[in-house]
Design a protein around this motif. Sequence first.
Motif, short mmCIF file in Angstrom:
data_model
loop_
_atom_site.label_atom_id
_atom_site.label_comp_id
_atom_site.label_asym_id
_atom_site.label_seq_id
_atom_site.Cartn_x
_atom_site.Cartn_y
_atom_site.Cartn_z
N LEU A 19 0.83 -1.21 0.00
CA LEU A 19 0.00 0.00 0.00
C LEU A 19 0.86 1.26 0.00
O LEU A 19 0.61 2.20 -0.76
N LEU A 20 1.88 1.27 0.85
CA LEU A 20 2.76 2.44 0.91
C LEU A 20 3.48 2.65 -0.43
O LEU A 20 3.59 3.78 -0.92
N GLY A 21 3.94 1.58 -1.03
CA GLY A 21 4.62 1.69 -2.31
C GLY A 21 3.71 2.18 -3.42
O GLY A 21 4.09 3.05 -4.22
N LEU A 22 2.51 1.64 -3.46
CA LEU A 22 1.55 2.07 -4.49
C LEU A 22 1.14 3.52 -4.31
O LEU A 22 1.08 4.29 -5.28
N ALA A 23 0.87 3.92 -3.07
CA ALA A 23 0.48 5.31 -2.81
C ALA A 23 1.63 6.25 -3.11
O ALA A 23 1.44 7.31 -3.73
N GLY A 24 2.82 5.88 -2.68
CA GLY A 24 3.99 6.72 -2.91
C GLY A 24 4.29 6.94 -4.38
O GLY A 24 4.87 7.96 -4.76
N ASN A 25 3.88 5.99 -5.20
CA ASN A 25 4.09 6.11 -6.64
C ASN A 25 2.85 6.54 -7.40
O ASN A 25 2.82 6.50 -8.63
N LEU A 74 -2.28 4.50 6.64
CA LEU A 74 -3.23 5.10 5.70
C LEU A 74 -3.19 6.63 5.62
O LEU A 74 -3.34 7.19 4.54
N PRO A 75 -2.96 7.35 6.73
CA PRO A 75 -2.86 8.81 6.58
C PRO A 75 -1.70 9.23 5.67
O PRO A 75 -1.85 10.18 4.88
N LEU A 76 -0.59 8.55 5.74
CA LEU A 76 0.53 8.86 4.85
C LEU A 76 0.15 8.57 3.39
O LEU A 76 0.42 9.36 2.49
N CYS A 77 -0.51 7.44 3.17
CA CYS A 77 -0.99 7.10 1.82
C CYS A 77 -1.97 8.16 1.33
O CYS A 77 -1.91 8.58 0.16
N ALA A 78 -2.85 8.60 2.21
CA ALA A 78 -3.82 9.63 1.83
C ALA A 78 -3.12 10.93 1.48
O ALA A 78 -3.51 11.62 0.52
N TRP A 79 -2.10 11.27 2.22
CA TRP A 79 -1.34 12.50 1.94
C TRP A 79 -0.71 12.44 0.55
O TRP A 79 -0.72 13.40 -0.20
N TRP A 80 -0.17 11.28 0.21
CA TRP A 80 0.46 11.13 -1.09
C TRP A 80 -0.55 11.14 -2.24
O TRP A 80 -0.27 11.67 -3.31
#
Length: 182
Positions: A19-25, A74-80
């Motif tokens: 999830l973090l990788g997908l959101a970050g990209n 999830l908040p970090l993913c949302a930010w990205w």
Amino acid sequence: MLTVPNVLSGVRFLLIFILLGLAGNGHHLLFLSVLIVSLVTDALDGYLARKLNQMTELGAKLDSWADAATWLALPLCAWWLRPGVIREEAVWLAAGIGSYLVSILFGFAKYRRLISYHTWGAKALSGLVGAAVLVFFANGPGWVFRVVMPIVTLSAIEEMVMTTVLPTWHTNVPTLWHALRL
């Protein structure tokens, strides 16, 4: 302790990195798909633990840690993925996330471990927040957090009161009433 519910909780840990990788990209659609898988495994692990009679203290701990790690990622993913909406809803999100963190820290202060009450309120909240998160990540409105974050805070308060009244650490305490009876 290689049970189906424990494996599902372990899968949830692995999905956090995806999830973090997908959101970050910036991969919105893939992120949403993996998030759905994560939420389904969260719903299934407890259900299967009960149905298969595989409820264990380890399983409760794994589930709680996987929940906490997922919800805090999830908040970090949302930010990205949706920074503008996050800025608009920052007060509501900060209140909900803050109360969630305070309840975790409160449990750690007393028991030196993550509380694993799995209250009825937290289970209902998980479905409600899960739905709100799915709506949000599907490019829905950010105001859904104005509805769910006060409920997050109420659930956190219940868990802190339970921590106050329970003399020792317990898993799977459904409500404050049950905690008072212990």
